[in-house]
Design an enzyme around this catalytic site. Structure first.
Site, short mmCIF file in Angstrom:
data_model
loop_
_atom_site.label_atom_id
_atom_site.label_comp_id
_atom_site.label_asym_id
_atom_site.label_seq_id
_atom_site.Cartn_x
_atom_site.Cartn_y
_atom_site.Cartn_z
N ASP A 9 0.87 -1.19 0.00
CA ASP A 9 0.00 0.00 0.00
C ASP A 9 0.90 1.23 0.00
OD1 ASP A 9 -2.41 1.55 0.21
OD2 ASP A 9 -2.07 1.77 2.35
N SER A 10 0.28 2.40 -0.19
CA SER A 10 1.06 3.64 -0.07
C SER A 10 1.50 3.86 1.38
CB SER A 10 0.20 4.82 -0.53
OG SER A 10 -1.02 4.85 0.19
N TYR A 41 -1.23 8.65 -2.41
CA TYR A 41 -1.34 8.32 -3.83
C TYR A 41 -2.56 9.00 -4.48
CZ TYR A 41 2.11 4.46 -4.21
OH TYR A 41 3.25 3.70 -4.30
N CYS A 188 -11.19 2.73 0.02
CA CYS A 188 -9.78 3.02 0.29
C CYS A 188 -9.42 2.18 1.50
CB CYS A 188 -9.59 4.50 0.60
SG CYS A 188 -7.95 4.91 1.27
N1 DGL Z 1 -4.90 3.08 0.81
C1 DGL Z 1 -5.02 3.64 -0.50
C2 DGL Z 1 -6.28 3.15 -1.21
O1 DGL Z 1 -6.82 2.11 -0.89
C3 DGL Z 1 -4.90 5.11 -0.74
C4 DGL Z 1 -4.20 6.03 0.14
C5 DGL Z 1 -3.49 7.15 -0.60
O2 DGL Z 1 -4.14 8.08 -1.12
O3 DGL Z 1 -2.27 7.04 -0.65
O4 DGL Z 1 -6.74 3.76 -2.13
#
Ligand code: DGL
Length: 265
Positions: A9-10, A41, A188
């Site tokens: 993940d980010s 991200y 998210c």
């Molecule tokens: N956890 C990431 C997702 O499921 C996004 C978080 C981010 O914006 O970095 O989209």
């Protein structure tokens, strides 16, 4: 190939997916990699982000030789699953908004989609809605502030309800409208980490749907024989230092992160 399940993940969002995997497969060896140098991200341009995701995942796979990669990030999965599958020689499981189960659950046929700015706008997301929720109204809410709040929360900082409510206002409005939404897709992976707050702040009871259980099932289909077969468990990698990240990882059974150098793949 025998090895761990590598969760990417980010930031700390993938820990919500790690928790789902542990519930389904307590014996599985899990590793974790995050690109915290590029977080969040959801506010980045698609082209550079695709290249970055591929480069980070290549580096992480080379570092820990997993049996399967779980892209535990909707923002990354709705953009980069194809290039990742082209370059990596292992199964890749993506995480995309749980529109289908949410549509199956909703009585009012009005869904909320809570995700990052990038994910709510993506053609991939639009296709999911057209395929699985064509008879539903979908209120899309971009809530990037919740990503920051989840990072802080797992790092030990209590979120401020005023800030959460500001990000969630369009959702609360749609939940209290004359034809209200009754089901919210947590699109998210950071957001399930805030579930106690979401439940507490919501003006009406809502169903909250995330992708964790579906991802765990998919990993089992692809790699069940490998899940308890070894591989280094609990190792973690990050692209930037962060004491708060180490704390968050430790609450989910991972070691302090090692630095992951990233080059073109
Ligand atoms: N956890 C990431 C997702 O499921 C996004 C978080 C981010 O914006 O970095 O989209």
């Amino acid at each position: 190939m025998v090895g761990s399940v590598l969760i990417f993940d980010s930031g700390v969002g993938g820990l919500s997916v790690a928790a789902a995997l542990r519930r389904h497969y307590p014996e599985a060896a899990l590793s974790y990699a995050c690109d915290n140098a590029w977080l969040p991200y959801g506010l980045r341009a698609d082209e550079v982000l695709t290249q970055r995701i591929v480069a980070v995942c290549c580096a992480a796979v080379a570092a820990c030789r997993p049996a399967v990669l779980v892209v535990a990030c909707n923002t990354a999965s709705t953009l980069a699953l194809e290039p990742l599958r082209r370059v990596l020689g292992i199964p890749v499981v993506g995480t995309v908004p749980a529109i289908k189960p949410a549509a199956a659950l909703s009585r009012t046929r009005h869904l909320g989609l809570l995700a990052t700015t990038a994910t709510v706008r993506r053609p991939y997301t639009q296709r999911l809605i057209e395929h699985f929720a064509a008879d539903c109204r979908v209120t899309r809410v971009a809530a990037d502030a919740l990503v920051t709040a989840a990072e802080a929360w797992l790092g030990g900082v209590t979120p401020e309800p005023v800030r959460l409510n500001a990000a969630l206002a369009p959702l609360w409005q749609a939940a209290s409208a004359s034809e209200p939404l009754d089901t919210v897709v947590l699109g998210c992976t950071h957001f399930p980490l805030l579930t106690p707050w979401l439940v507490r702040l919501s003006p009406v009871p809502l169903a909250w749907v995330d992708s964790g259980a579906a991802i765990a099932r998919r990993v089992g289909q692809l790699a069940a024989p490998l899940l308890s077969a070894g591989g280094a468990s609990g190792q973690a990698f990050a692209t930037a230092p962060g004491p708060a990240l180490a704390r968050a990882l430790s609450t989910h059974g991972f070691q302090p992160p090692r630095y992951l150098p990233v080059a073109e793949c």
